[in-house]
Design a protein around this motif. Structure first.
Motif, PDB file in Angstrom:
ATOM      1  N   PHE A 274       0.854  -1.184   0.000  1.00  0.00           N
ATOM      2  CA  PHE A 274       0.000   0.000   0.000  1.00  0.00           C
ATOM      3  C   PHE A 274       0.892   1.236   0.000  1.00  0.00           C
ATOM      4  O   PHE A 274       1.938   1.259   0.654  1.00  0.00           O
ATOM      5  N   PRO A 275       0.521   2.300  -0.724  1.00  0.00           N
ATOM      6  CA  PRO A 275       1.440   3.439  -0.884  1.00  0.00           C
ATOM      7  C   PRO A 275       1.593   4.328   0.348  1.00  0.00           C
ATOM      8  O   PRO A 275       2.504   5.149   0.386  1.00  0.00           O
ATOM      9  N   LEU A 276       0.711   4.188   1.331  1.00  0.00           N
ATOM     10  CA  LEU A 276       0.816   5.005   2.548  1.00  0.00           C
ATOM     11  C   LEU A 276       1.359   4.148   3.681  1.00  0.00           C
ATOM     12  O   LEU A 276       0.894   3.037   3.920  1.00  0.00           O
ATOM     13  N   ASP A 277       2.354   4.677   4.361  1.00  0.00           N
ATOM     14  CA  ASP A 277       2.950   3.974   5.502  1.00  0.00           C
ATOM     15  C   ASP A 277       2.143   4.343   6.745  1.00  0.00           C
ATOM     16  O   ASP A 277       2.334   5.398   7.334  1.00  0.00           O
ATOM     17  N   VAL A 278       1.212   3.472   7.109  1.00  0.00           N
ATOM     18  CA  VAL A 278       0.349   3.738   8.252  1.00  0.00           C
ATOM     19  C   VAL A 278       0.533   2.634   9.290  1.00  0.00           C
ATOM     20  O   VAL A 278       0.834   1.483   8.942  1.00  0.00           O
ATOM     21  N   PRO A 279       0.355   2.944  10.565  1.00  0.00           N
ATOM     22  CA  PRO A 279       0.465   1.914  11.605  1.00  0.00           C
ATOM     23  C   PRO A 279      -0.579   0.809  11.384  1.00  0.00           C
ATOM     24  O   PRO A 279      -1.684   1.073  10.903  1.00  0.00           O
ATOM     25  N   VAL A 280      -0.228  -0.404  11.721  1.00  0.00           N
ATOM     26  CA  VAL A 280      -1.130  -1.543  11.563  1.00  0.00           C
ATOM     27  C   VAL A 280      -1.524  -2.047  12.950  1.00  0.00           C
ATOM     28  O   VAL A 280      -0.740  -2.695  13.630  1.00  0.00           O
ATOM     29  N   PRO A 281      -2.734  -1.709  13.397  1.00  0.00           N
ATOM     30  CA  PRO A 281      -3.184  -2.236  14.695  1.00  0.00           C
ATOM     31  C   PRO A 281      -3.312  -3.758  14.642  1.00  0.00           C
ATOM     32  O   PRO A 281      -3.332  -4.358  13.563  1.00  0.00           O
ATOM     33  N   ALA A 282      -3.411  -4.362  15.784  1.00  0.00           N
ATOM     34  CA  ALA A 282      -3.609  -5.810  15.831  1.00  0.00           C
ATOM     35  C   ALA A 282      -4.898  -6.174  15.095  1.00  0.00           C
ATOM     36  O   ALA A 282      -5.944  -5.559  15.314  1.00  0.00           O
ATOM     37  N   ARG A 283      -4.799  -7.170  14.239  1.00  0.00           N
ATOM     38  CA  ARG A 283      -5.974  -7.616  13.491  1.00  0.00           C
ATOM     39  C   ARG A 283      -6.853  -8.495  14.376  1.00  0.00           C
ATOM     40  O   ARG A 283      -6.360  -9.379  15.066  1.00  0.00           O
ATOM     41  N   GLU A 284      -8.146  -8.231  14.337  1.00  0.00           N
ATOM     42  CA  GLU A 284      -9.096  -9.046  15.086  1.00  0.00           C
ATOM     43  C   GLU A 284     -10.053  -9.692  14.089  1.00  0.00           C
ATOM     44  O   GLU A 284     -10.756  -9.004  13.361  1.00  0.00           O
ATOM     45  N   ARG A 285     -10.061 -11.013  14.068  1.00  0.00           N
ATOM     46  CA  ARG A 285     -10.840 -11.748  13.075  1.00  0.00           C
ATOM     47  C   ARG A 285     -12.110 -12.296  13.699  1.00  0.00           C
ATOM     48  O   ARG A 285     -12.084 -12.934  14.752  1.00  0.00           O
ATOM     49  N   GLU A 286     -13.213 -12.047  13.022  1.00  0.00           N
ATOM     50  CA  GLU A 286     -14.494 -12.597  13.446  1.00  0.00           C
ATOM     51  C   GLU A 286     -15.271 -13.016  12.208  1.00  0.00           C
ATOM     52  O   GLU A 286     -15.696 -12.172  11.426  1.00  0.00           O
ATOM     53  N   GLY A 287     -15.426 -14.329  12.022  1.00  0.00           N
ATOM     54  CA  GLY A 287     -16.104 -14.821  10.831  1.00  0.00           C
ATOM     55  C   GLY A 287     -15.356 -14.416   9.583  1.00  0.00           C
ATOM     56  O   GLY A 287     -14.148 -14.621   9.466  1.00  0.00           O
ATOM     57  N   HIS A 288     -16.067 -13.811   8.620  1.00  0.00           N
ATOM     58  CA  HIS A 288     -15.436 -13.413   7.367  1.00  0.00           C
ATOM     59  C   HIS A 288     -14.998 -11.952   7.381  1.00  0.00           C
ATOM     60  O   HIS A 288     -14.742 -11.361   6.316  1.00  0.00           O
ATOM     61  N   VAL A 289     -14.853 -11.385   8.590  1.00  0.00           N
ATOM     62  CA  VAL A 289     -14.504  -9.974   8.748  1.00  0.00           C
ATOM     63  C   VAL A 289     -13.236  -9.839   9.593  1.00  0.00           C
ATOM     64  O   VAL A 289     -13.053 -10.568  10.574  1.00  0.00           O
ATOM     65  N   ASP A 290     -12.367  -8.914   9.204  1.00  0.00           N
ATOM     66  CA  ASP A 290     -11.210  -8.519  10.012  1.00  0.00           C
ATOM     67  C   ASP A 290     -11.404  -7.075  10.451  1.00  0.00           C
ATOM     68  O   ASP A 290     -11.725  -6.202   9.632  1.00  0.00           O
ATOM     69  N   LEU A 291     -11.200  -6.835  11.736  1.00  0.00           N
ATOM     70  CA  LEU A 291     -11.315  -5.486  12.301  1.00  0.00           C
ATOM     71  C   LEU A 291      -9.942  -4.932  12.664  1.00  0.00           C
ATOM     72  O   LEU A 291      -9.071  -5.659  13.156  1.00  0.00           O
ATOM     73  N   GLY A 336      -8.539   7.539  13.239  1.00  0.00           N
ATOM     74  CA  GLY A 336      -9.359   7.535  14.447  1.00  0.00           C
ATOM     75  C   GLY A 336     -10.689   6.832  14.373  1.00  0.00           C
ATOM     76  O   GLY A 336     -11.538   7.010  15.255  1.00  0.00           O
ATOM     77  N   VAL A 337     -10.909   6.001  13.328  1.00  0.00           N
ATOM     78  CA  VAL A 337     -12.151   5.233  13.248  1.00  0.00           C
ATOM     79  C   VAL A 337     -11.795   3.759  13.047  1.00  0.00           C
ATOM     80  O   VAL A 337     -10.660   3.403  12.738  1.00  0.00           O
ATOM     81  N   VAL A 338     -12.761   2.892  13.210  1.00  0.00           N
ATOM     82  CA  VAL A 338     -12.540   1.467  13.015  1.00  0.00           C
ATOM     83  C   VAL A 338     -12.481   1.164  11.511  1.00  0.00           C
ATOM     84  O   VAL A 338     -13.321   1.646  10.742  1.00  0.00           O
ATOM     85  N   GLY A 339     -11.481   0.379  11.114  1.00  0.00           N
ATOM     86  CA  GLY A 339     -11.393  -0.092   9.741  1.00  0.00           C
ATOM     87  C   GLY A 339     -11.724  -1.569   9.684  1.00  0.00           C
ATOM     88  O   GLY A 339     -11.400  -2.315  10.610  1.00  0.00           O
ATOM     89  N   ALA A 340     -12.402  -1.997   8.626  1.00  0.00           N
ATOM     90  CA  ALA A 340     -12.771  -3.407   8.505  1.00  0.00           C
ATOM     91  C   ALA A 340     -12.610  -3.868   7.064  1.00  0.00           C
ATOM     92  O   ALA A 340     -12.891  -3.121   6.124  1.00  0.00           O
ATOM     93  N   THR A 341     -12.130  -5.096   6.903  1.00  0.00           N
ATOM     94  CA  THR A 341     -12.105  -5.748   5.604  1.00  0.00           C
ATOM     95  C   THR A 341     -12.923  -7.037   5.698  1.00  0.00           C
ATOM     96  O   THR A 341     -13.198  -7.524   6.794  1.00  0.00           O
ATOM     97  N   LEU A 342     -13.319  -7.568   4.558  1.00  0.00           N
ATOM     98  CA  LEU A 342     -14.134  -8.783   4.569  1.00  0.00           C
ATOM     99  C   LEU A 342     -13.876  -9.593   3.319  1.00  0.00           C
ATOM    100  O   LEU A 342     -13.353  -9.088   2.322  1.00  0.00           O
ATOM    101  N   ASP A 343     -14.220 -10.862   3.376  1.00  0.00           N
ATOM    102  CA  ASP A 343     -14.251 -11.726   2.197  1.00  0.00           C
ATOM    103  C   ASP A 343     -15.706 -11.949   1.804  1.00  0.00           C
ATOM    104  O   ASP A 343     -16.553 -12.206   2.661  1.00  0.00           O
ATOM    105  N   HIS A 344     -15.993 -11.843   0.519  1.00  0.00           N
ATOM    106  CA  HIS A 344     -17.325 -12.218   0.037  1.00  0.00           C
ATOM    107  C   HIS A 344     -17.161 -13.156  -1.150  1.00  0.00           C
ATOM    108  O   HIS A 344     -16.084 -13.261  -1.747  1.00  0.00           O
TER     109      HIS A 344
END
Length: 507
Positions: A274-291, A336-344
């Motif tokens: 990814f082109p922006l160097d941003v901190p990576v918080p601990a990934r939290e996985r729940e079902g098909h979603v990562d928070l 300052g907000v929650v980010g989430a990714t998912l698989d569909h």
């Protein structure tokens, strides 16, 4: 000397090849356009004969067997025609020097041609009719204005479309529902794919699919396999006959773009940083979603990132772990907000319905997290995931504060068979409710023409209805600009887009 055997598609006969065949003949090649039983006026079916795929395979076999054994055969299948062509090539693999897929599907053993009917509504109607009435009967040919349900008519003149309609014949249902049977011998026949970009296909798109690592697509990278593009719709023999003849001559000579096997590039585009160097918080996985949750007292708004596709089911890592999606989510967390990714489950263009269900389930899962403010949610769509925005535009819930999209597809591509489906953001944005929902659009200036047309249709509809659309342009941006373009060109747009989205969440 090369002999070209040409097999036409649904509803059509040898007549569609007239101009292309003349060009090939002028170059000193012999050409045989196959008259398919029951479709071509010169080969009517006997009243007692049931015409099915096997009938047409036999027609093509007869054409192959009529060629002197010392001559080289290039067998060309267009649209439905690839099914009998492939079936015949499997039985005469030693006679066929090259098999050309002309803007067609890739049929598999045991799968009927019905699976390749592009219009999904029509496909469902046909499947129901076959279940109810059996394999007998015919499918009436399209009216003049309905050919687009079978493929883009871009480039076809009015006179050619009139001729196509006047000479069209009913398609025997047996040709569509008889499973194709392959022994595997055809795997040794060199292949050329001719992709019509006006119908939504391109070499770049196929390369992206190969890069995902799907074993089923590995054969497309074989040394004898080449690809060409034609800038036209689904009937190049009518719209670009001279260009098609040139491409077929080059295919016979073994030319064509070669695809790069998966894993040969140091890092495929979808796995680059990814082109922006941003901190990576601990990934939290729940079902098909990562928070990705910032270390900030909540509850907090959330940005949910929706990947594009189709993505092969066997792709690893899965999209929610791709650097681009993780980067968007971590950028949201850094702001300052929650980010989430998912698989569909968008593994095929027929999967948009279940992909939409997966996205809706992911949204509810994120909203149920106690660290998330369930009344302040944004959805960010990428690439082919853009069609999934239609549901949220059509009926935006009160808690959905913003939609965003990067290089999205915002109307179905011509060969996706979704024109009449609900997955059409360019139509949905004109809805009165959608006009109140902010939409942040990161637009790639070097987008492919076919996708760019869907974006422009969306922008025009949004402007006409006064929708709250914010355009962020990347004039030198490509589709997938985060990992393809220089970071210094993409960073400002990504930051501006994310901060705009968060502004809507917090405002």
């Amino acid at each position: 000397m090369t002999v070209f055997i040409l097999v036409a598609g649904a509803f059509t006969g040898a007549h569609v090849w007239r101009e292309t065949a003349a060009r090939l003949t002028a170059e000193g090649r012999d050409v045989h356009a196959v008259a398919l039983t029951g479709l071509d006026a010169s080969r009517p079916a006997a009243p007692s004969v049931r015409v099915d795929l096997e009938t047409h395979i036999e027609d093509v076999l007869a054409a192959i067997d009529a060629v002197d054994p010392g001559r080289e055969i290039v067998l060309v299948g267009h649209d439905y025609g690839i099914h009998p062509a492939l079936g015949a090539a499997d039985r005469r693999a030693r006679r066929v020097a090259r098999l050309v897929y002309l803007d067609s599907a890739m049929p598999r053993d045991g799968v009927p041609a019905l699976a390749a009917v592009p219009d999904q509504t029509l496909r469902g109607e046909l499947a129901e009719r076959i279940r109810r009435d059996g394999h007998d009967g015919e499918l009436a040919p399209p009216e003049r204005d309905a050919w687009a349900r079978w493929g883009s008519t871009a480039g076809v003149s009015g006179a050619a479309l009139d001729r196509l309609t006047a000479l069209a014949a009913p398609q025997p249902l047996g040709t569509l529902c008889t499973p194709l049977r392959l022994s595997g011998a055809v795997a040794d026949v060199p292949v050329t794919g001719v992709l019509c970009t006006g119908n939504g296909a391109s070499v770049e798109l196929v390369q992206r699919l190969v890069d995902f690592g799907d074993p089923a697509l590995a054969a497309l990278t074989a040394p004898g396999t080449g690809f060409f593009e034609l800038p036209t719709g689904h009937w190049p023999m009518l719209s670009r006959p001279a260009d098609l003849a040139d491409v077929l001559l080059r295919a016979a000579a073994g030319e064509g773009h070669r695809l790069r096997p998966a894993g040969t590039d140091a890092t495929p585009a979808h796995l680059r940083p990814f082109p922006l160097d941003v901190p990576v918080p601990a990934r939290e996985r729940e079902g098909h979603v990562d928070l990705y949750v910032p270390d900030t007292e909540g509850p907090l708004p959330a940005v949910i990132v929706v990947h594009g596709g189709p993505v092969p089911a066997g792709a690893r890592p899965t999209p929610r772990e791709w650097p681009t999606l993780v980067g968007y989510a971590c950028l949201a967390a850094a702001e300052g907000v929650v980010g989430a990714t998912l698989d569909h489950r968008l593994h095929d263009v027929a999967d948009y319905g279940r992909a939409a269900e997966d996205v809706a389930a992911a949204v509810e899962l994120v909203r149920a997290d106690p660290r998330v403010d369930a009344d302040r949610i944004a959805l960010w769509f990428l690439s082919g995931g853009g069609l999934l925005a239609a549901d949220w535009l059509a009926e935006p819930p009160a808690w959905l504060r913003c939609l965003a999209a990067s290089y999205p597809i915002l109307a179905p591509l011509p060969n996706w068979g979704l024109a009449d489906s609900r997955f059409h953001p360019a139509r949905a944005v004109a809805d009165a409710d959608a006009g109140e929902l902010p939409f942040v659009l990161l637009r790639a200036g070097l987008e492919s023409p076919e996708i760019a047309a869907t974006v422009e249709a969306f922008v025009t509809a949004a402007e006409d209805c006064g929708a709250r659309l914010e355009l962020i342009d990347l004039p030198q941006g490509h589709h997938g600009f985060e990992t393809l373009d220089p970071p210094e060109e993409t960073r400002p747009a990504l930051l501006r887009g994310m901060r705009s989205v968060i502004g809507h969440l917090k405002g």
